[in-house]
Design an enzyme around this catalytic site. Structure first.
Site, PDB file in Angstrom:
ATOM      1  N   THR A  17     -11.988  -3.322   5.107  1.00  0.00           N
ATOM      2  CA  THR A  17     -12.336  -3.267   3.723  1.00  0.00           C
ATOM      3  C   THR A  17     -13.224  -4.231   3.081  1.00  0.00           C
ATOM      4  O   THR A  17     -13.022  -5.255   2.587  1.00  0.00           O
ATOM      5  CB  THR A  17     -11.126  -2.584   3.143  1.00  0.00           C
ATOM      6  OG1 THR A  17      -9.796  -3.662   3.149  1.00  0.00           O
ATOM      7  CG2 THR A  17     -10.895  -0.974   4.457  1.00  0.00           C
ATOM      8  N   GLU A  57      -9.326   0.447  -2.097  1.00  0.00           N
ATOM      9  CA  GLU A  57      -9.945  -0.435  -0.938  1.00  0.00           C
ATOM     10  C   GLU A  57     -10.997   0.618   0.083  1.00  0.00           C
ATOM     11  O   GLU A  57     -10.785   1.451   0.579  1.00  0.00           O
ATOM     12  CB  GLU A  57      -9.015  -0.635   0.082  1.00  0.00           C
ATOM     13  CG  GLU A  57      -8.624  -2.155   0.742  1.00  0.00           C
ATOM     14  CD  GLU A  57      -7.714  -2.538   1.403  1.00  0.00           C
ATOM     15  OE1 GLU A  57      -7.389  -2.878   2.195  1.00  0.00           O
ATOM     16  OE2 GLU A  57      -6.637  -1.785   1.078  1.00  0.00           O
ATOM     17  N   TYR A  74     -17.653 -10.719   0.115  1.00  0.00           N
ATOM     18  CA  TYR A  74     -16.967 -10.999  -1.866  1.00  0.00           C
ATOM     19  C   TYR A  74     -17.691 -11.671  -2.955  1.00  0.00           C
ATOM     20  O   TYR A  74     -18.881 -12.366  -2.161  1.00  0.00           O
ATOM     21  CB  TYR A  74     -16.203 -12.637  -1.402  1.00  0.00           C
ATOM     22  CG  TYR A  74     -14.762 -12.591  -0.179  1.00  0.00           C
ATOM     23  CD1 TYR A  74     -14.259 -11.145  -0.575  1.00  0.00           C
ATOM     24  CD2 TYR A  74     -14.784 -13.108   0.288  1.00  0.00           C
ATOM     25  CE1 TYR A  74     -13.286 -11.358   0.261  1.00  0.00           C
ATOM     26  CE2 TYR A  74     -13.906 -13.028   1.064  1.00  0.00           C
ATOM     27  CZ  TYR A  74     -12.749 -12.088   1.317  1.00  0.00           C
ATOM     28  OH  TYR A  74     -11.798 -11.417   2.552  1.00  0.00           O
ATOM     29  N   ARG A  82      -5.807  12.683   1.055  1.00  0.00           N
ATOM     30  CA  ARG A  82      -3.880  12.745   1.366  1.00  0.00           C
ATOM     31  C   ARG A  82      -3.665  11.825   0.132  1.00  0.00           C
ATOM     32  O   ARG A  82      -4.430  10.643   0.636  1.00  0.00           O
ATOM     33  CB  ARG A  82      -4.222  12.962   3.098  1.00  0.00           C
ATOM     34  CG  ARG A  82      -4.394  11.237   3.371  1.00  0.00           C
ATOM     35  CD  ARG A  82      -3.997  11.118   5.008  1.00  0.00           C
ATOM     36  NE  ARG A  82      -4.298   9.236   5.374  1.00  0.00           N
ATOM     37  CZ  ARG A  82      -3.773   8.010   5.577  1.00  0.00           C
ATOM     38  NH1 ARG A  82      -2.800   8.152   4.130  1.00  0.00           N
ATOM     39  NH2 ARG A  82      -4.491   7.346   5.469  1.00  0.00           N
ATOM     40  N   PHE A  96       4.305   4.688   6.218  1.00  0.00           N
ATOM     41  CA  PHE A  96       3.683   4.782   7.779  1.00  0.00           C
ATOM     42  C   PHE A  96       4.998   3.673   8.140  1.00  0.00           C
ATOM     43  O   PHE A  96       5.044   2.619   8.445  1.00  0.00           O
ATOM     44  CB  PHE A  96       2.866   4.039   8.328  1.00  0.00           C
ATOM     45  CG  PHE A  96       1.383   5.714   8.441  1.00  0.00           C
ATOM     46  CD1 PHE A  96       1.680   6.557   8.274  1.00  0.00           C
ATOM     47  CD2 PHE A  96       0.710   5.065   7.265  1.00  0.00           C
ATOM     48  CE1 PHE A  96       0.726   7.596   8.315  1.00  0.00           C
ATOM     49  CE2 PHE A  96      -0.374   6.442   6.709  1.00  0.00           C
ATOM     50  CZ  PHE A  96      -0.216   7.686   7.792  1.00  0.00           C
TER      51      PHE A  96
HETATM   52  N1  RBF Z   1      -2.239   1.227   3.883  1.00  0.00           N
HETATM   53  C1  RBF Z   1      -0.546   2.488   2.917  1.00  0.00           C
HETATM   54  O1  RBF Z   1       0.457   2.021   3.950  1.00  0.00           O
HETATM   55  N2  RBF Z   1      -0.462   3.850   4.082  1.00  0.00           N
HETATM   56  C2  RBF Z   1      -2.033   4.146   4.211  1.00  0.00           C
HETATM   57  O2  RBF Z   1      -1.987   5.634   4.211  1.00  0.00           O
HETATM   58  C3  RBF Z   1      -3.142   3.504   3.738  1.00  0.00           C
HETATM   59  N3  RBF Z   1      -4.240   4.471   4.012  1.00  0.00           N
HETATM   60  C4  RBF Z   1      -5.363   4.061   4.645  1.00  0.00           C
HETATM   61  C5  RBF Z   1      -6.427   4.638   4.385  1.00  0.00           C
HETATM   62  C6  RBF Z   1      -7.647   4.008   4.234  1.00  0.00           C
HETATM   63  C7  RBF Z   1      -8.984   5.040   4.991  1.00  0.00           C
HETATM   64  C8  RBF Z   1      -7.936   2.714   4.268  1.00  0.00           C
HETATM   65  C9  RBF Z   1      -9.669   2.103   4.058  1.00  0.00           C
HETATM   66  C10 RBF Z   1      -6.593   1.834   3.859  1.00  0.00           C
HETATM   67  C11 RBF Z   1      -5.167   2.361   4.139  1.00  0.00           C
HETATM   68  N4  RBF Z   1      -4.076   1.722   3.335  1.00  0.00           N
HETATM   69  C12 RBF Z   1      -3.083   2.583   3.942  1.00  0.00           C
HETATM   70  C13 RBF Z   1      -4.790   0.360   3.521  1.00  0.00           C
HETATM   71  C14 RBF Z   1      -4.176  -0.632   4.669  1.00  0.00           C
HETATM   72  O3  RBF Z   1      -2.702  -1.160   4.511  1.00  0.00           O
HETATM   73  C15 RBF Z   1      -5.057  -1.602   4.794  1.00  0.00           C
HETATM   74  O4  RBF Z   1      -6.264  -1.739   4.500  1.00  0.00           O
HETATM   75  C16 RBF Z   1      -4.363  -3.079   5.196  1.00  0.00           C
HETATM   76  O5  RBF Z   1      -3.178  -3.469   4.651  1.00  0.00           O
HETATM   77  C17 RBF Z   1      -5.842  -4.432   4.852  1.00  0.00           C
HETATM   78  O6  RBF Z   1      -5.492  -4.587   3.971  1.00  0.00           O
HETATM   79 MG    MG Z   2     -10.270  -5.913   2.446  1.00  0.00          MG
END
Ligand code: RBF
Ligand code: MG
Length: 268
Positions: free
Chosen positions: A125, A181, A197, A210, A215
């Site tokens: 990301t 992100e 960066y 959503r 989770f």
């Molecule tokens: N993190 C969550 O804790 N819950 C989410 O529902 C969640 N949805 C995400 C959806 C997308 C499309 C992306 C790119 C990231 C999401 N993340 C979510 C963040 C994820 O925890 C994070 O990208 C990683 O921890 C890396 O920093």
């Molecule tokens: Mg990132």
């Protein structure tokens, strides 16, 4: 929001079917369903209405057209099973909610993440922390959740899925501030140091998929992100979005002095 809402053996009894349907749909996620079902069939309900229409006020809709007439604009009459001893009407909700104030353009220099290694998770990301846009105040107002749209980086356009929030799944290691992100779909990284960066990222956010969720573990989070990516790609294939491309004014080259911006476009 719930995945679905079901009126079982009572859709004839509600005072106002239109209002009830709208209230149920409001609690269902984009892409979810509302059902009216009856295990004894629609004729049975019609007979009860004959007997006493102060108890059973309505019949059940017997065609998709009739079901559509009862529905608010974001619900679609999708499938009707109307057999002698079973009835099921299903409406589906639009798979996304358009951004409330228009298309949201965010531009900023990509910041470092929080070292949880989104790259290792398989979904690298690029992050734009909320304080970048503190003056505009647009990110604070957004519900934490996943949005989709397009991204521009190094002159290339990508389908983007974008979590705006705190990553609550990582209990104890949540984001200290709200961040935007973005995962750029189909970006193929040429080297593991390919982190972009401080490079300027443009995001054009189109709609909300959503809420952000906590989770129970990584597999569930990754499954959800995989699904977000598929939804975003599918949605952006619609002819309706064909104009979202390099030619969008938000993606035109700007002077370096406009490195950070957050702006709504009322019209696409
Ligand atoms: N993190 C969550 O804790 N819950 C989410 O529902 C969640 N949805 C995400 C959806 C997308 C499309 C992306 C790119 C990231 C999401 N993340 C979510 C963040 C994820 O925890 C994070 O990208 C990683 O921890 C890396 O920093
Ligand atoms: Mg990132």
């Amino acid at each position: 929001p719930f995945d679905s809402a079901v009126f079982n053996a009572c859709f004839g009894n509600v005072f106002d079917q239109t209002e009830s349907l709208a209230a149920a749909a409001a609690n269902v996620r984009p892409g979810g369903s509302v059902f009216a079902t009856h295990p004894l069939g629609a004729d049975f309900v019609a007979e009860l209405k004959e007997i006493d229409d102060s108890v059973v006020r309505h019949e059940l809709p017997r065609s998709l057209e009739a079901a559509q007439e009862l529905a608010p604009p974001f619900l679609h009459a999708y499938e009707l099973v109307d057999s002698a001893d079973f009835y099921s009407m299903r409406w589906t909700r639009e798979p996304y909610a358009p951004m409330q104030k228009g298309l949201l353009h965010l531009r900023g220099p990509v910041a470092r993440g929080y070292g949880r290694g989104s790259k290792k998770l398989g979904f690298p990301t690029a992050n734009l922390p909320e304080p970048l846009f503190a003056d505009e105040g647009v990110i604070q107002d957004l519900q934490a959740g996943v949005n989709f749209g397009i991204a521009q980086l190094r002159g290339q356009i990508y389908t983007a899925v974008c979590n705006i929030g705190y990553s609550p799944t990582f209990a104890g290691a949540e984001n200290p501030t709200k961040i935007v992100e973005a995962h750029l779909c189909d970006y193929s990284s040429s080297s593991s140091k390919d982190d972009f960066y401080d490079e300027i990222l443009d995001l054009l956010l189109v709609g909300y998929l959503r809420p952000e969720k906590k989770f129970p573990g990584l597999p569930a989070l990754l499954a959800a992100i995989t699904n977000d990516v598929e939804m975003a790609k599918d949605l952006l294939k619609q002819p309706h979005f064909a104009h979202l491309s390099v030619s969008h004014p938000a993606l035109a080259p700007l002077p370096a002095s406009t490195n950070t911006m957050a702006k709504y476009y009322q019209e696409f």
